[in-house]
Design an enzyme around this catalytic site. Structure first.
Site, PDB file in Angstrom:
ATOM      1  N   TYR A  28       0.828  -1.213   0.000  1.00  0.00           N
ATOM      2  CA  TYR A  28       0.000   0.000   0.000  1.00  0.00           C
ATOM      3  C   TYR A  28       0.862   1.262   0.000  1.00  0.00           C
ATOM      4  O   TYR A  28       1.801   1.380   0.775  1.00  0.00           O
ATOM      5  CB  TYR A  28      -0.916  -0.014   1.223  1.00  0.00           C
ATOM      6  CG  TYR A  28      -2.035   0.994   1.163  1.00  0.00           C
ATOM      7  CD1 TYR A  28      -2.888   1.051   0.070  1.00  0.00           C
ATOM      8  CD2 TYR A  28      -2.250   1.888   2.211  1.00  0.00           C
ATOM      9  CE1 TYR A  28      -3.929   1.961   0.017  1.00  0.00           C
ATOM     10  CE2 TYR A  28      -3.291   2.797   2.174  1.00  0.00           C
ATOM     11  CZ  TYR A  28      -4.125   2.834   1.071  1.00  0.00           C
ATOM     12  OH  TYR A  28      -5.156   3.742   1.029  1.00  0.00           O
ATOM     13  N   HIS A  53      -1.214   5.255  -5.477  1.00  0.00           N
ATOM     14  CA  HIS A  53      -2.287   4.339  -5.088  1.00  0.00           C
ATOM     15  C   HIS A  53      -2.723   3.417  -6.229  1.00  0.00           C
ATOM     16  O   HIS A  53      -3.901   3.322  -6.549  1.00  0.00           O
ATOM     17  CB  HIS A  53      -3.501   5.117  -4.585  1.00  0.00           C
ATOM     18  CG  HIS A  53      -3.269   5.840  -3.306  1.00  0.00           C
ATOM     19  ND1 HIS A  53      -2.682   7.082  -3.254  1.00  0.00           N
ATOM     20  CD2 HIS A  53      -3.544   5.507  -2.022  1.00  0.00           C
ATOM     21  CE1 HIS A  53      -2.610   7.491  -1.993  1.00  0.00           C
ATOM     22  NE2 HIS A  53      -3.120   6.547  -1.226  1.00  0.00           N
TER      23      HIS A  53
END
Length: 678
Positions: A533, A621
């Site tokens: 992430y 992202h």
């Protein structure tokens, strides 16, 4: 020097937690910075996972330092006390500490505790070298650390070595109160699988970034903090720029745009300027001018957004849609809207205009969290001002951007489901590869599914087919880059989406190779640094890949203040050395073109008929809506002279800067810029 101490962190997504409301409270409010007991003191660690493996026993070490100041001897860097330290003399030349390990070890990283009694003699710019004989050295890491007395870390690809050397700029002298070196299992090199290294140490976690088309530098940023995003006061972003040509990293705090640019949308517009929208400061727009190296404040969006998708249109405007992560779900008090529908930005007029007919409701996923349903759209600008939305919802759509905008269904991806935090890459003219992702943003198992979507005319249903047998690994929170030969490199990710938790992470990357039978997936070289992430990947001008980041979460033990270079197999000789006989582009004319124009190329020798232009990328992202590869056919016009044509219909070659690569026997040249105007 300045230091900031933050009071927020995130531990959302741990495998054992079940209470979503509790998760949300942690996600929004945060916790305190992480520390560790080192050498008799509590030392701030910035929540960095230590290099894989274990610390090497220091009893056999022998240290040599370039200079010693004020009686602070070299051995005090390893005396198990952070009350003492080695200090160098002030010098205009770099100062070094060299460690003889006593025997050959498989070295993969180090940690360094700066002087703890004062914020002085800090190491910022540095280089790390390894050697087997103390004479011949290879650089494994370099960069700039954040200027405070928290623990510093560098992790790199494992290499057998007997010596390690840390070299640093020392205008005011440098100091080390504790030095640890780590070892792990050896990863055999295999040029067929590519290679990793060096590591670029950064003063922040690079959550977002873009390649500057003018200089080739990689501009990265985090949030208001270099190690955390929660608790933001707003109006501030930490940035770091890596300069590949000079092998240096520069740091900048951007305050003049009054924009915390965490969780933004990013688009590189047709003149190469990086346009950053929304995020923590929900309606703000900031523009990085690559020509004068300056950030500018631009007009605010009409709708507050975070995690929105943006793309530069065929006419040069920028389209944005979605973004409920910031500013409320589906609208704000300022905007009476059922959802975060489309709007467009005109860079010339510096004006945003809503197009409510571009409906975000048609691209929502079925995530349990409503603010996640419109995040990270897979959008591709196309002809006549249209935009194709390929995911992450299983439903696909065409958006029109004229007038009030339009929305038309494009069917569903065959055999797939919602794939939030998966990837989508246009790897050839109108061909989009989609892969990975999860039905929910987090806590649901990822998929290895992969599909090829082929688009042609706007508002028509595209064809969808499986891309080989799918990836070797189920991935979410991964990143990807299209390469000059048309293959797609995929890195990182994990089995289940758990933000700020690295369980189930994949260290083996893979590559999709297109062919007439739907393509195939092949594994690539194993890495030694987790990328999940908040990590990213970007194609560089020399045909290599920058991949880095992960974390930005205070005390979650997942912060990665670095990037790495991946060298694809096409640049490696059989012995692992870099190819020296690469094709060369000597000149391109014109390098400013419009759709349908012919480009003339002079090379240093014969090359293949096939070449490619790849649009410069921006990423955050899992999303990179800027990268796009267009294969072009070279026509030989004489000795070492070729020509090719830019696609004639505006939008196929999306406006902006492209890297032109010519190839010979599958080996790409270093790129040369070609700019396609709207």
């Amino acid at each position: 020097m300045r230091s900031r101490w933050y009071t927020a962190a995130v531990v959302l997504g741990t495998a054992s937690a079940k209470d979503l409301k509790y998760h949300e409270s942690l996600y929004r409010t945060g916790r305190t910075p992480d520390t560790a007991q080192i050498g008799g003191r509590e030392v701030a660690t910035l929540s960095q996972p230590l290099p894989q493996g274990q610390a090497i026993d220091r009893s056999k070490w022998d240290l040599k330092c370039s200079t010693i100041a004020n009686g602070h001897d070299c051995d005090k860097a390893i005396d198990d006390s952070t009350d003492t330290f080695w200090q160098s003399a002030a010098s205009s030349t770099d100062q070094t500490i060299t460690v003889y390990l006593g025997e050959e070890r498989t070295v993969n990283g180090l940690t360094m505790v700066p002087r703890q009694d004062k914020e002085e003699n800090l190491i910022e710019e540095h280089q790390i070298f390894l050697s087997s004989d103390g004479e011949n050295w290879s650089e494994v890491a370099y960069g700039t650390w954040w200027p405070d007395n928290a623990l510093k870390l560098s992790a790199f690809q494992p290499q057998n070595a007997t010596y390690l050397r840390l070299s640093a700029a020392a205008n005011n002298g440098i100091a080390i109160s504790d030095l640890q070196i780590y070892e792990t299992k050896f990863i055999p090199s295999d040029p067929v699988l590519g290679a990793w290294g060096p590591t670029i140490d950064l003063p922040l976690v690079p959550v977002a970034g873009a390649v500057d088309p003018i200089s080739g530098a990689v501009v990265t940023w985090s949030s208001w903090g270099h190690d955390i995003f929660t608790g933001s006061p707003g109006g501030d972003t930490q940035t770091a720029t890596w300069h590949p040509k000079g092998q240096s990293v520069t740091q900048r705090d951007v305050e003049n745009t009054q924009h915390d640019m965490f969780c933004p949308g990013i688009s590189i517009e047709q003149n190469g300027q990086i346009v950053v929208t929304g995020g923590t400061d929900q309606s703000r727009t900031s523009i990085y001018n690559t020509t004068d190296d300056h950030w500018y404040k631009a007009a605010a969006m009409n709708i507050d957004r975070g995690y929105q998708a943006t793309s530069t249109l065929s006419d040069g405007r920028i389209f944005v849609i979605g973004g409920s992560f910031s500013g409320g779900v589906g609208g704000t008090e300022r905007v009476a809207a059922s959802g975060k529908d489309g709007e467009v930005y005109d860079p010339v007029a510096n004006q945003w205009t809503q197009i409510p007919g571009a409906k975000v409701s048609e691209m929502l996923t079925d995530d349990i969290r409503t603010y996640r349903q419109d995040n990270h759209g897979w959008i591709f600008a196309w002809t006549n001002g249209t935009v194709f939305q390929a995911g992450p919802s299983k439903t696909m759509n065409w958006y029109g951007t004229s007038g009030d905008g339009t929305t038309n269904s494009a069917g569903e991806r065959t055999g797939d489901e919602d794939a939030m935090c998966g990837n989508a890459v246009m790897y050839d003219n109108g061909k989009i590869l989609t892969f990975g992702g999860s039905p929910w943003y987090e806590e649901k198992a990822a998929t290895a599914n992969a599909a090829i979507i082929t688009i042609d005319q706007p508002d028509q249903i595209p064809s969808v087919e499986k891309a080989g047998d799918g990836m070797h690994y189920k991935r979410t929170f991964h990143s990807s880059v299209v390469l000059p030969d048309g293959s797609v490199f995929v890195n990182g990710g994990q089995d289940v989406g758990l933000p700020f938790n690295e369980s189930g992470a994949h260290l083996i990357s893979e590559r999709f190779i297109p062919d007439t039978d739907g393509g195939k997936w092949i594994e690539q070289q194993k890495n030694s640094v987790v990328r999940v992430y908040h990590s990213l990947s970007l194609l560089l001008q020399d045909g290599t890949v920058f991949t880095g980041g992960g974390g930005l979460c205070g005390d979650c033990s997942a912060n990665h203040f670095d990037g790495q270079i991946y060298t694809p197999p096409y640049l490696l000789e059989d012995d692992g050395s870099l190819k020296t006989d690469r094709p060369v582009i000597k000149s391109v004319s014109p390098n400013e073109v419009k759709p349908g124009d012919t480009v003339e190329v002079t090379t240093g020798g014969d090359v293949d008929e096939g070449a490619s232009i790849i649009r410069y990328g921006s990423a955050t992202h899992t999303v990179n809506t800027d990268q796009r590869r267009i294969s072009v056919k070279l026509t030989k016009d004489g000795s070492n002279k070729y020509s090719f044509q830019i696609p004639g219909e505006a939008g196929i070659a999306q406006p902006g800067y492209y890297m032109l690569f010519v190839l010979k026997n599958g080996v790409p040249s270093h790129s040369v810029n070609v700019r396609v105007a709207a």
